[in-house]
Motif scaffolding. Structure first.
Motif, PDB file in Angstrom:
ATOM      1  N   CYS A  53       0.832  -1.218   0.000  1.00 33.60           N
ATOM      2  CA  CYS A  53       0.000   0.000   0.000  1.00 33.60           C
ATOM      3  C   CYS A  53       0.861   1.262   0.000  1.00 33.60           C
ATOM      4  O   CYS A  53       0.509   2.258  -0.624  1.00 33.60           O
ATOM      5  CB  CYS A  53      -0.910   0.005   1.225  1.00 33.60           C
ATOM      6  SG  CYS A  53      -1.993  -1.425   1.281  1.00 33.60           S
ATOM      7  N   HIS A  58      -1.899   2.921  -2.376  1.00 30.17           N
ATOM      8  CA  HIS A  58      -3.288   2.463  -2.299  1.00 30.17           C
ATOM      9  C   HIS A  58      -4.165   3.645  -1.898  1.00 30.17           C
ATOM     10  O   HIS A  58      -4.071   4.146  -0.785  1.00 30.17           O
ATOM     11  CB  HIS A  58      -3.381   1.341  -1.260  1.00 30.17           C
ATOM     12  CG  HIS A  58      -4.724   0.695  -1.212  1.00 30.17           C
ATOM     13  ND1 HIS A  58      -5.096  -0.124  -0.174  1.00 30.17           N
ATOM     14  CD2 HIS A  58      -5.763   0.739  -2.080  1.00 30.17           C
ATOM     15  CE1 HIS A  58      -6.326  -0.551  -0.405  1.00 30.17           C
ATOM     16  NE2 HIS A  58      -6.757  -0.050  -1.547  1.00 30.17           N
ATOM     17  N   CYS A  61      -5.998   4.535   1.597  1.00 33.26           N
ATOM     18  CA  CYS A  61      -5.571   3.546   2.573  1.00 33.26           C
ATOM     19  C   CYS A  61      -4.673   4.210   3.622  1.00 33.26           C
ATOM     20  O   CYS A  61      -3.830   5.030   3.292  1.00 33.26           O
ATOM     21  CB  CYS A  61      -4.823   2.426   1.870  1.00 33.26           C
ATOM     22  SG  CYS A  61      -4.100   1.229   2.998  1.00 33.26           S
ATOM     23  N   TRP A 103      -4.202  -5.571  -2.721  1.00 32.33           N
ATOM     24  CA  TRP A 103      -3.443  -4.691  -1.832  1.00 32.33           C
ATOM     25  C   TRP A 103      -3.073  -5.439  -0.568  1.00 32.33           C
ATOM     26  O   TRP A 103      -3.850  -6.263  -0.067  1.00 32.33           O
ATOM     27  CB  TRP A 103      -4.251  -3.436  -1.509  1.00 32.33           C
ATOM     28  CG  TRP A 103      -4.490  -2.608  -2.733  1.00 32.33           C
ATOM     29  CD1 TRP A 103      -5.609  -2.606  -3.501  1.00 32.33           C
ATOM     30  CD2 TRP A 103      -3.560  -1.720  -3.357  1.00 32.33           C
ATOM     31  NE1 TRP A 103      -5.429  -1.745  -4.568  1.00 32.33           N
ATOM     32  CE2 TRP A 103      -4.193  -1.191  -4.499  1.00 32.33           C
ATOM     33  CE3 TRP A 103      -2.257  -1.312  -3.052  1.00 32.33           C
ATOM     34  CZ2 TRP A 103      -3.570  -0.275  -5.346  1.00 32.33           C
ATOM     35  CZ3 TRP A 103      -1.631  -0.405  -3.885  1.00 32.33           C
ATOM     36  CH2 TRP A 103      -2.290   0.114  -5.021  1.00 32.33           C
ATOM     37  N   CYS A 105      -3.056  -4.583   2.413  1.00 35.93           N
ATOM     38  CA  CYS A 105      -3.986  -4.458   3.539  1.00 35.93           C
ATOM     39  C   CYS A 105      -5.193  -5.384   3.380  1.00 35.93           C
ATOM     40  O   CYS A 105      -5.877  -5.688   4.349  1.00 35.93           O
ATOM     41  CB  CYS A 105      -4.435  -3.005   3.715  1.00 35.93           C
ATOM     42  SG  CYS A 105      -5.419  -2.361   2.361  1.00 35.93           S
TER      43      CYS A 105
END
Ligand SMILES: [Zn+2]
Length: 125
Positions: A53, A58, A61, A103, A105
């Motif tokens: 990320c 991202h 994020c 991603w 996360c």
């Protein structure tokens, strides 16, 4: 600054083992494809990148923060990474490949991945 993406990073291993358990067959790090995709699913003509990320920005994020010092340096760095990602995706598309970005996360959310991956791959097949 050397490599921005390490081979066999943990999030990637998690995605691989999940795909494997779901019965998908894939290949790794095909050097003949733009961007040397982390995971390649030939049957779906799809590549999967597991993106950090922070480095790949991202959107929205909390891990995609900008460090407080050397802001210009970081912004340049991030812009370069994003340009590279965009051009890799464009080259893959030109060759008839779909790209799926996962991603980092999202990797920690196993139930999310288990739901989303089959849905994405079904749509592509
Ligand atoms: Zn993220």
């Amino acid at each position: 600054m050397s490599r921005i993406r390490n081979r066999d990073t943990k999030p990637e291993l998690i995605v691989r083992s999940l795909l494997h358990r779901m019965g998908y067959r894939f290949r790794l790090h095909r050097k003949d494809l733009p961007g040397k995709p982390d995971i390649v699913l030939p049957k779906y003509r799809t590549v999967i990148f597991v993106h950090g990320c922070f480095w790949h920005r991202h959107k929205g994020c909390r891990f995609a923060y900008t460090p407080k010092s050397r802001i210009e340096f970081w912004n340049d760095k991030f812009a370069t990474n994003c340009r590279r990602d965009a051009s890799v995706m464009a080259s893959l598309a030109e060759r008839g490949w779909n790209t799926v970005i996962i991603w980092e996360c999202q990797v920690s959310n196993a139930s999310y991945l288990a739901r989303v991956l089959p849905w994405v791959l079904r749509r592509l097949s």
